[in-house]
Design a protein around this motif. Structure first.
Motif, PDB file in Angstrom:
ATOM      1  N   ASP A   1     -28.267  11.782  12.696  1.00  0.00           N
ATOM      2  CA  ASP A   1     -28.886  10.975  11.641  1.00  0.00           C
ATOM      3  C   ASP A   1     -30.403  10.956  11.734  1.00  0.00           C
ATOM      4  OD1 ASP A   1     -29.317   9.387  13.857  1.00  0.00           O
ATOM      5  OD2 ASP A   1     -28.547   7.542  12.960  1.00  0.00           O
ATOM      6  N   GLY A   2     -30.968  11.642  12.744  1.00  0.00           N
ATOM      7  CA  GLY A   2     -32.416  11.714  12.886  1.00  0.00           C
ATOM      8  C   GLY A   2     -33.011  10.722  13.857  1.00  0.00           C
ATOM      9  N   ALA A   3     -32.209   9.803  14.398  1.00  0.00           N
ATOM     10  CA  ALA A   3     -32.720   8.870  15.403  1.00  0.00           C
ATOM     11  C   ALA A   3     -32.990   9.621  16.704  1.00  0.00           C
ATOM     12  CB  ALA A   3     -31.718   7.744  15.643  1.00  0.00           C
ATOM     13  N   LEU A   4     -33.852   9.047  17.531  1.00  0.00           N
ATOM     14  CA  LEU A   4     -34.212   9.654  18.809  1.00  0.00           C
ATOM     15  C   LEU A   4     -33.627   8.803  19.934  1.00  0.00           C
ATOM     16  CD1 LEU A   4     -36.040  11.942  20.107  1.00  0.00           C
ATOM     17  CD2 LEU A   4     -37.764  10.146  20.389  1.00  0.00           C
ATOM     18  N   LEU A   5     -32.780   9.426  20.762  1.00  0.00           N
ATOM     19  CA  LEU A   5     -32.250   8.737  21.929  1.00  0.00           C
ATOM     20  C   LEU A   5     -33.160   8.985  23.127  1.00  0.00           C
ATOM     21  CD1 LEU A   5     -28.372   9.278  21.837  1.00  0.00           C
ATOM     22  CD2 LEU A   5     -29.756   7.495  20.743  1.00  0.00           C
ATOM     23  N   VAL A   6     -33.297   7.974  23.988  1.00  0.00           N
ATOM     24  CA  VAL A   6     -34.105   8.058  25.207  1.00  0.00           C
ATOM     25  C   VAL A   6     -33.272   7.490  26.351  1.00  0.00           C
ATOM     26  CG1 VAL A   6     -36.252   7.389  26.349  1.00  0.00           C
ATOM     27  CG2 VAL A   6     -36.211   7.699  23.857  1.00  0.00           C
ATOM     28  N   SER A   7     -33.075   8.266  27.413  1.00  0.00           N
ATOM     29  CA  SER A   7     -32.343   7.761  28.581  1.00  0.00           C
ATOM     30  C   SER A   7     -33.314   7.163  29.589  1.00  0.00           C
ATOM     31  CB  SER A   7     -31.518   8.877  29.224  1.00  0.00           C
ATOM     32  OG  SER A   7     -32.357   9.918  29.699  1.00  0.00           O
ATOM     33  N   ASP A   8     -32.796   6.253  30.413  1.00  0.00           N
ATOM     34  CA  ASP A   8     -33.630   5.524  31.373  1.00  0.00           C
ATOM     35  C   ASP A   8     -32.792   5.299  32.632  1.00  0.00           C
ATOM     36  OD1 ASP A   8     -34.921   3.552  32.887  1.00  0.00           O
ATOM     37  OD2 ASP A   8     -35.612   2.426  31.139  1.00  0.00           O
ATOM     38  N   ASP A   9     -33.184   5.944  33.738  1.00  0.00           N
ATOM     39  CA  ASP A   9     -32.375   5.844  34.957  1.00  0.00           C
ATOM     40  C   ASP A   9     -32.740   4.647  35.827  1.00  0.00           C
ATOM     41  OD1 ASP A   9     -34.802   6.744  35.958  1.00  0.00           O
ATOM     42  OD2 ASP A   9     -33.947   8.303  37.212  1.00  0.00           O
ATOM     43  N   LYS A  10     -33.780   3.896  35.462  1.00  0.00           N
ATOM     44  CA  LYS A  10     -34.083   2.670  36.201  1.00  0.00           C
ATOM     45  C   LYS A  10     -33.444   1.458  35.526  1.00  0.00           C
ATOM     46  CE  LYS A  10     -37.578  -0.200  38.342  1.00  0.00           C
ATOM     47  NZ  LYS A  10     -38.956  -0.310  38.859  1.00  0.00           N
ATOM     48  N   ASN A  11     -33.535   1.390  34.207  1.00  0.00           N
ATOM     49  CA  ASN A  11     -32.937   0.292  33.461  1.00  0.00           C
ATOM     50  C   ASN A  11     -31.480   0.582  33.100  1.00  0.00           C
ATOM     51  OD1 ASN A  11     -33.179  -2.322  32.296  1.00  0.00           O
ATOM     52  ND2 ASN A  11     -33.517  -1.436  30.274  1.00  0.00           N
ATOM     53  N   ASN A  12     -30.973   1.743  33.513  1.00  0.00           N
ATOM     54  CA  ASN A  12     -29.557   2.096  33.328  1.00  0.00           C
ATOM     55  C   ASN A  12     -29.129   1.979  31.877  1.00  0.00           C
ATOM     56  OD1 ASN A  12     -29.291   2.414  36.173  1.00  0.00           O
ATOM     57  ND2 ASN A  12     -29.017   0.201  36.376  1.00  0.00           N
ATOM     58  N   ALA A  13     -29.876   2.653  31.015  1.00  0.00           N
ATOM     59  CA  ALA A  13     -29.637   2.479  29.585  1.00  0.00           C
ATOM     60  C   ALA A  13     -29.993   3.744  28.805  1.00  0.00           C
ATOM     61  CB  ALA A  13     -30.467   1.305  29.049  1.00  0.00           C
ATOM     62  N   VAL A  14     -29.506   3.785  27.557  1.00  0.00           N
ATOM     63  CA  VAL A  14     -29.937   4.764  26.581  1.00  0.00           C
ATOM     64  C   VAL A  14     -30.413   3.960  25.372  1.00  0.00           C
ATOM     65  CG1 VAL A  14     -29.296   6.680  25.085  1.00  0.00           C
ATOM     66  CG2 VAL A  14     -28.315   6.511  27.382  1.00  0.00           C
ATOM     67  N   TYR A  15     -31.643   4.245  24.916  1.00  0.00           N
ATOM     68  CA  TYR A  15     -32.227   3.553  23.764  1.00  0.00           C
ATOM     69  C   TYR A  15     -32.104   4.424  22.517  1.00  0.00           C
ATOM     70  CZ  TYR A  15     -34.608   1.559  27.857  1.00  0.00           C
ATOM     71  OH  TYR A  15     -34.893   1.023  29.095  1.00  0.00           O
ATOM     72  N   ARG A  16     -32.174   3.766  21.366  1.00  0.00           N
ATOM     73  CA  ARG A  16     -32.182   4.468  20.074  1.00  0.00           C
ATOM     74  C   ARG A  16     -33.438   4.058  19.321  1.00  0.00           C
ATOM     75  NH1 ARG A  16     -30.449   3.366  14.721  1.00  0.00           N
ATOM     76  NH2 ARG A  16     -29.746   5.243  13.603  1.00  0.00           N
ATOM     77  N   ILE A  17     -34.290   5.038  19.024  1.00  0.00           N
ATOM     78  CA  ILE A  17     -35.513   4.809  18.242  1.00  0.00           C
ATOM     79  C   ILE A  17     -35.258   5.293  16.822  1.00  0.00           C
ATOM     80  CG2 ILE A  17     -37.952   5.363  17.970  1.00  0.00           C
ATOM     81  CD1 ILE A  17     -38.152   5.674  20.980  1.00  0.00           C
ATOM     82  N   SER A  18     -35.462   4.417  15.866  1.00  0.00           N
ATOM     83  CA  SER A  18     -35.207   4.752  14.469  1.00  0.00           C
ATOM     84  C   SER A  18     -36.446   4.433  13.623  1.00  0.00           C
ATOM     85  CB  SER A  18     -33.999   3.984  13.935  1.00  0.00           C
ATOM     86  OG  SER A  18     -34.188   2.584  14.065  1.00  0.00           O
ATOM     87  N   TYR A  19     -36.403   4.913  12.381  1.00  0.00           N
ATOM     88  CA  TYR A  19     -37.527   4.672  11.452  1.00  0.00           C
ATOM     89  C   TYR A  19     -36.968   4.128  10.148  1.00  0.00           C
ATOM     90  CZ  TYR A  19     -41.582   5.459   8.475  1.00  0.00           C
ATOM     91  OH  TYR A  19     -42.639   5.270   7.602  1.00  0.00           O
TER      92      TYR A  19
END
Length: 381
Positions: free
Chosen positions: A362-380
């Motif tokens: 869908d065009g969103a950008l996922l970002v993984s994070d190995d300290k906060n144990n998460a995957v984020y979704r950046i959208s517009y």
């Protein structure tokens, strides 16, 4: 005796300073917004927003997406590989399945022909027909076990190229050393057929790349590279490199960032012999995963531009990185390097460390994070 006391005094002072620095780096993040959540700390360009795609993914590192929408995520010291599912199709994942555990730093994941490829330190393995067996994964098939066993810079990022081959880097097992003659695999990006055959060296002189991608128009390989340590806070910069053809050498350990001769090995070769980076990144930012933005959600100005996950410095007096940066290209050439998503570092305290970036359908950008144990979704919007 007096000299011994002075030495012990300096040692005690050094321990005290280091301890104070360590405490500063672990201070809980301040509430950056009215809602009191850590995501309020993240600064983005106007129109962009960030949310959790999934939480509680221990040590989330490299990511790969299947055509069916299953997100596979590797880890490092945790030894686990995950499948993450958005069962409700609401752009927020709701299920984390541990596919494998007890592996040797399974950082890299790639998906091809219904199979999940996983890179450990000394081998690449494959889980066949994995999406039909998420709850009961099969025993892995060993694709190729012909890689060095060094744990230092031994964790791998893997991805299939436009040529259908699997690209596998082999980092230098040191801060800076000259091992080209001892074992030509060190400091390279290698590639092989999906079945593990025809393993060959594609590029050399690379200290440690944990992220690469191919330009969507030219199909040329671009990759990040982490610069060596202990040349000071500001030297050398990390690199974004381009390898349009096999056989190129990018300078390590003789030359860093195209024009910085190494104090120990620089006299052996001249910087003019090697390929310089396309652009110099921040010093010690630990540039890892990268991606060319090919979606349509973001404004047109972001199309085919480079997003880089910067894990963050570990030995710099003033820490930097801990962010997602944007390298803007014009006619295929970098013209700028700037923060895109920033705020995982608050002063001297970091609450998150971005590792990889991935463009969703869908065009969103996922970002993984190995300290906060998460995957984020950046959208517009």
């Amino acid at each position: 005796m007096k000299g011994t006391k002075i030495i012990l005094g300096f040692f005690a002072l050094a321990v005290l300073v280091f301890s104070a620095y360590a405490v500063l780096r672990t201070v809980p993040v301040n509430n950056c917004g009215e809602n009191g959540t850590e995501l309020a700390c993240i600064e983005l360009p106007p129109g962009f927003s960030i949310d959790y795609y999934i939480e509680n993914v221990e040590g989330a590192r490299s990511m790969a997406l299947s055509p069916n929408g299953t997100l596979f995520v590797g880890s490092r010291s945790e030894g686990k590989v995950y499948a993450i599912l958005d069962r409700n199709a609401d752009n927020k994942a709701d299920d984390v399945i541990v596919l494998a555990e007890g592996l040797d730093m399974p950082n890299g994941v790639a998906f091809m022909n219904e199979s999940l490829y996983v890179a450990e330190i000394s081998r690449v393995i494959r889980y066949d027909d994995i999406e039909a067996r998420l709850e009961n994964p099969p025993e892995p098939v060993v694709v190729n076990a012909d890689f060095p066993s060094d744990s230092s810079h031994g964790w791998k990022y893997i991805k299939f190229g436009p040529d259908g081959k699997l690209y596998v880097p082999v980092g230098m097992p040191c801060n800076v050393c000259n091992l080209e003659e001892e074992d030509e695999r060190y400091g390279t990006i290698m590639r092989m057929e999906p079945d593990g055959s025809q393993l060959e060296i594609f590029a050399r002189g690379i200290r440690n790349t944990v992220g690469f991608a191919w330009h969507p128009e030219t199909e040329e390989l671009w990759f990040t590279d982490n610069g060596r340590d202990w040349l000071g806070d500001d030297l050398p910069p990390d690199e974004l490199n381009r390898a349009p053809e096999p056989g190129m050498h990018f300078g390590f350990p003789y030359c860093h960032a195209g024009d910085i001769s190494d104090p120990e090995f620089g006299e052996l070769r001249n910087c003019s012999e090697f390929t310089a980076p396309e652009i110099k990144l921040g010093p010690h930012v630990a540039a890892l995963g990268m991606v060319f933005y090919t979606g349509t959600m973001f404004p047109e100005e972001y199309r085919n531009q480079v997003f880089i996950a910067e894990h963050g410095s570990w030995n710099r007096k003033t820490p930097i990185g801990y962010r997602v940066t944007l390298v803007r290209l014009e006619n295929g050439t970098p013209i700028s390097y700037e923060p895109f998503a920033d705020g995982w570092l608050q002063g001297f305290a970091d609450w998150g460390r971005p590792v990889d970036v991935l463009v969703m359908p869908d065009g969103a950008l996922l970002v993984s994070d190995d300290k906060n144990n998460a995957v984020y979704r950046i959208s517009y919007s």
